[in-house]
Design a protein around this motif. Structure first.
Motif, PDB file in Angstrom:
ATOM      1  N   GLY A  30       0.822  -1.211   0.000  1.00  0.00           N
ATOM      2  CA  GLY A  30       0.000   0.000   0.000  1.00  0.00           C
ATOM      3  C   GLY A  30       0.850   1.251   0.000  1.00  0.00           C
ATOM      4  N   ARG A  33       2.079   1.751  -3.311  1.00  0.00           N
ATOM      5  CA  ARG A  33       0.978   2.007  -4.248  1.00  0.00           C
ATOM      6  C   ARG A  33       1.027   1.060  -5.444  1.00  0.00           C
ATOM      7  N   PHE A 165      -5.339   0.820   1.263  1.00  0.00           N
ATOM      8  CA  PHE A 165      -5.485   2.152   0.682  1.00  0.00           C
ATOM      9  C   PHE A 165      -5.104   3.270   1.651  1.00  0.00           C
ATOM     10  N   ARG A 168      -1.374   4.447   1.858  1.00  0.00           N
ATOM     11  CA  ARG A 168      -0.868   5.472   0.935  1.00  0.00           C
ATOM     12  C   ARG A 168      -0.587   6.790   1.656  1.00  0.00           C
ATOM     13  N   ALA A 171       2.985   7.296   2.293  1.00  0.00           N
ATOM     14  CA  ALA A 171       3.888   7.414   1.144  1.00  0.00           C
ATOM     15  C   ALA A 171       4.775   8.658   1.181  1.00  0.00           C
TER      16      ALA A 171
END
Length: 201
Positions: A30, A33, A165, A168, A171
């Motif tokens: 995740g 991505r 999800f 993310r 990130a």
């Protein structure tokens, strides 16, 4: 039926929230991505298969193959140790250009890795076929047992989608090799810890 559905949902959530190899792997993907939706759907579908197997045929598998638990324990521990070695090696080398750039593992290989984390982990069978199957036995009617299994399966889908999800959001802080090195060390330690717990159980 609503009560059975909610009970199944809550039961699954109480089991799946513990940090496990499967969860850590999906979290890592995740953050990258990469292949997030297929991984979430695969994990949820695998759980649903095992949940329904437990609800419909509770105890049959263990009676047919009593030695399968020990075999899966050693196989799962070996798989976790090997993946841990790969993560420690990546942290030692510190070359994350492929992680941070365009290089990526194919969807097929990624799904195969997730399948290993899912089906080589004997705790998955204890949680789904064993515990969830046992809890579902409280319902006498098939319709209630099926509502329970549906609730548990839906809980798995919700959990993995949120995990994959929402990862993310991490990130932006994973844009450096130092951050990835730390993550890989933590992942490696998690894999080895789970392997040790498997062998000692």
């Amino acid at each position: 039926m609503t009560q059975a559905f909610v009970t199944g949902f809550i039961t699954l959530m109480s089991l799946i929230l513990a940090v496990g190899a499967q969860n850590v792997f999906i979290l890592r993907q995740g953050i990258l991505r990469r292949h997030v939706l297929p991984l979430c759907l695969f994990a949820a579908a695998s759980d649903a298969f095992l949940i329904w197997t437990g609800v419909i045929g509770f105890g049959i598998l263990a009676q047919m193959a009593p030695g399968i638990t020990r075999l899966m324990t050693w196989g799962g521990a070996l798989f976790l140790c090997a993946y841990g070695v790969l993560r420690f090696r990546a942290a030692y080398l510190g070359d994350y250009r492929l992680e941070l750039g365009e290089g990526r593992q194919s969807l097929k290989k990624t799904l195969m890795t997730l399948a290993g984390f899912t089906f080589l982990n004997p705790h998955v069978y204890l949680d789904t076929i064993g515990l969830i199957g046992a809890v579902s036995a409280q319902y006498n009617a098939d319709s209630l047992r099926y509502a329970f299994a549906t609730g548990a399966s839906f809980g798995s889908l919700v959990f993995f989608c949120v995990l994959g999800f929402c990862a993310r959001l991490l990130a932006p802080i994973m844009g450096s090799s130092k951050a990835w090195r730390l993550l890989d060390i933590l992942v490696g330690m998690t894999m080895w810890t789970i392997a040790a717990l498997l062998l000692s159980s």
